[in-house]
Design a protein around this motif. Structure first.
Motif, PDB file in Angstrom:
ATOM      1  N   SER A  97       6.952  -4.750  -4.557  1.00 32.74           N
ATOM      2  CA  SER A  97       6.337  -5.879  -3.277  1.00 32.74           C
ATOM      3  C   SER A  97       5.140  -4.989  -1.869  1.00 32.74           C
ATOM      4  CB  SER A  97       7.247  -6.316  -2.220  1.00 32.74           C
ATOM      5  OG  SER A  97       6.769  -7.183  -1.563  1.00 32.74           O
ATOM      6  N   VAL A  98       6.407  -3.518  -1.442  1.00 34.18           N
ATOM      7  CA  VAL A  98       5.497  -2.737  -0.800  1.00 34.18           C
ATOM      8  C   VAL A  98       4.036  -2.327  -1.338  1.00 34.18           C
ATOM      9  CG1 VAL A  98       5.790  -0.416   0.432  1.00 34.18           C
ATOM     10  CG2 VAL A  98       7.417  -2.472   1.031  1.00 34.18           C
ATOM     11  N   HIS A  99       4.060  -1.549  -2.931  1.00 32.61           N
ATOM     12  CA  HIS A  99       2.933  -1.507  -3.155  1.00 32.61           C
ATOM     13  C   HIS A  99       1.902  -2.398  -2.924  1.00 32.61           C
ATOM     14  CE1 HIS A  99       0.928   0.643  -5.936  1.00 32.61           C
ATOM     15  NE2 HIS A  99       0.358  -0.361  -6.482  1.00 32.61           N
ATOM     16  N   THR A 100       2.322  -3.287  -3.153  1.00 26.63           N
ATOM     17  CA  THR A 100       0.672  -4.324  -3.417  1.00 26.63           C
ATOM     18  C   THR A 100       0.911  -5.230  -1.938  1.00 26.63           C
ATOM     19  OG1 THR A 100       2.668  -6.011  -5.618  1.00 26.63           O
ATOM     20  CG2 THR A 100       1.146  -7.312  -4.546  1.00 26.63           C
ATOM     21  N   LEU A 101       1.900  -5.098  -1.319  1.00 28.17           N
ATOM     22  CA  LEU A 101       1.129  -5.033  -0.111  1.00 28.17           C
ATOM     23  C   LEU A 101      -0.018  -3.922   0.915  1.00 28.17           C
ATOM     24  CD1 LEU A 101       1.260  -6.599   2.510  1.00 28.17           C
ATOM     25  CD2 LEU A 101       3.156  -4.875   3.442  1.00 28.17           C
ATOM     26  N   TYR A 131       2.490   0.899   3.610  1.00 26.00           N
ATOM     27  CA  TYR A 131       1.759   0.062   4.572  1.00 26.00           C
ATOM     28  C   TYR A 131       1.936   0.631   5.231  1.00 26.00           C
ATOM     29  CZ  TYR A 131       0.551  -4.495   6.325  1.00 26.00           C
ATOM     30  OH  TYR A 131       0.104  -4.818   7.353  1.00 26.00           O
ATOM     31  N   CYS A 132       1.277   1.169   6.285  1.00 26.82           N
ATOM     32  CA  CYS A 132       1.859   1.876   7.811  1.00 26.82           C
ATOM     33  C   CYS A 132       1.726   0.975   9.161  1.00 26.82           C
ATOM     34  CB  CYS A 132       0.930   3.346   7.305  1.00 26.82           C
ATOM     35  SG  CYS A 132       1.693   4.447   6.816  1.00 26.82           S
ATOM     36  N   GLY A 253       7.061 -11.661  -0.980  1.00 27.12           N
ATOM     37  CA  GLY A 253       7.690 -10.821  -1.580  1.00 27.12           C
ATOM     38  C   GLY A 253       8.854 -10.636  -1.442  1.00 27.12           C
ATOM     39  N   ILE A 254       9.179 -10.490   0.090  1.00 28.07           N
ATOM     40  CA  ILE A 254      10.396 -10.451   0.720  1.00 28.07           C
ATOM     41  C   ILE A 254      11.391 -11.412   0.801  1.00 28.07           C
ATOM     42  CG2 ILE A 254      12.005 -10.013   2.768  1.00 28.07           C
ATOM     43  CD1 ILE A 254      10.090  -7.797   1.735  1.00 28.07           C
TER      44      ILE A 254
END
Length: 392
Positions: A97-101, A131-132, A253-254
């Protein structure tokens, strides 16, 4: 202690291709992810080889354009993939999910030239993103971020500042970074794609967390990191709008990950209750536990329906921000309730590391915090319902 086997979720899938995709994901989850999850989480080991496997199977770019290595899958399908992965190990589901974000800004606001140059490796080349947005002094108030990007005479940018709570911090191959390029507030923020090996970029020691120990979360320091202008995403000052748009999808995603975790906890509790005997019969025969299990299952089904409704709105090109906030709120609160009840059903065994219920409970808590706390979700929902609050 039980012969009860979890039944696969009856998925709502629009095509035969989607059904085949879920079968593939379920097979990978059962063979490559779930058997090692407890041991690797206990050892705080990040499963980079699993992400390489997922990338090779085309699972790290599912909702994006196949012209750049994506999977052309609707969010309705992508989120159910996340649910399957999170049920096997939350570190993996949340990581995807984070990679997609992290890919979102470039995939939706990059130029055609930028997309052609960078997206194929990000979506299907084995790379992992981060994601930052958050910083030590700006979490929920993200528009007050202080990381600054200054344009040099040659047109390149120099980024200086610290990002906080970064999933994959220190191990990511690329970082989507929001930095201030202009005035204070949301209109002065711009998005950049920063290589993981950029000079001046470093990560602090990962945070010591109560759960999700296999997923590194760390501060990322940008000490005069030089980035060429062709890694600026979108127009100057457009970064905050890009960030908020990305978070709408990220919240879904979460939500999907939360339902996957809750489903795993329900399966564990049901299996235990069916096999554990007290007073001459399985404890699943006792009405008190049967009602708990029924409530857990109902909450999970309601959460799944809610995130899928939001996903279908997104796929149809309709507004979905309110429903995304509702899904994130409901699904993560459900994960916390269901995992807590699973520990209770297992009794003393639920409090030990010999069973996964205690790990599920520890992991569920962070889902109420990431991608905007659930208090922020309530503010978002209320704003959609009643408009912004009156001042003065």
């Amino acid at each position: 202690m039980s012969d009860h086997a979890p039944q696969p979720v009856d998925r709502q899938l629009p095509t035969d291709e989607a059904r085949d995709l879920i079968s593939l994901v379920r097979d990978i989850a059962q063979r490559e992810i779930a058997p090692k999850a407890a041991e690797e989480e206990d050892a705080a080991r990040f499963p980079r080889e699993v992400f390489a496997l997922l990338s090779g199977a085309g699972l790290l770019g599912l909702p994006y354009d196949s012209a750049y290595g994506g999977g052309d899958q609707p969010y309705e399908v992508y989120l159910q993939v996340l649910e399957e992965l999170a049920a096997a190990r939350l570190t993996v589901g949340l990581g995807v999910s984070v990679h997609t974000l992290a890919c979102y800004a470039l995939a939706t606001h990059g130029t055609k030239e930028q997309q052609a140059e960078y997206l194929p490796a990000m979506l299907g080349g084995g790379l992992l993103g981060a994601y930052c947005l958050s910083e030590p002094s700006s979490g929920s108030d993200a528009a007050s971020l202080r990381t600054r990007a200054v344009r040099e005479d040659g047109g390149d940018w120099t980024l200086t500042g610290t990002k906080a709570w970064i999933t994959h911090g220190g191990i990511a191959d690329f970082y989507t970074v929001m930095a201030r390029t202009g005035e204070e507030g949301p209109r002065g923020i711009t998005a950049f794609l920063v290589p993981g090996d950029a000079g001046g970029l470093s990560a602090a020691v990962p945070e010591k967390k109560m759960g999700m120990k296999g997923s590194p979360t760390a501060q990322v320091h940008l000490d005069g990191v030089r980035v060429c202008d062709d890694r600026r995403i979108g127009e100057e000052g457009q970064g905050f709008a890009i960030a908020l748009s990305a978070l709408d999808g990220g919240r879904l995603g979460i939500a999907a990950c939360a339902i996957g975790l809750a489903q795993a906890a329900l399966d564990e509790a049901l299996g235990y209750a069916s096999g554990r005997r007290q007073f001459g019969r399985p404890i699943a025969d006792f009405q008190g536990l049967r009602f708990m299990l029924a409530d857990m299952a109902t909450q999970i089904e309601a959460g799944r329906a809610l995130y899928l409704t939001a996903a279908r709105l997104r796929d149809a090109g309709r507004p979905f921000a309110k429903q995304a906030a509702m899904a994130k709120l409901h699904c993560t609160d459900t994960a916390m309730r269901v995992t807590t009840d699973a520990v209770q059903i297992l009794g003393g065994y639920g409090y030990t590391a010999d069973f996964p219920a205690e790990r599920y409970m520890r992991e569920a808590k962070v889902l109420q915090i990431v991608e905007g706390t659930n208090q922020i979700q309530r503010m978002v929902i209320a704003r959609h319902l009643a408009g912004p609050p009156q001042t003065g």
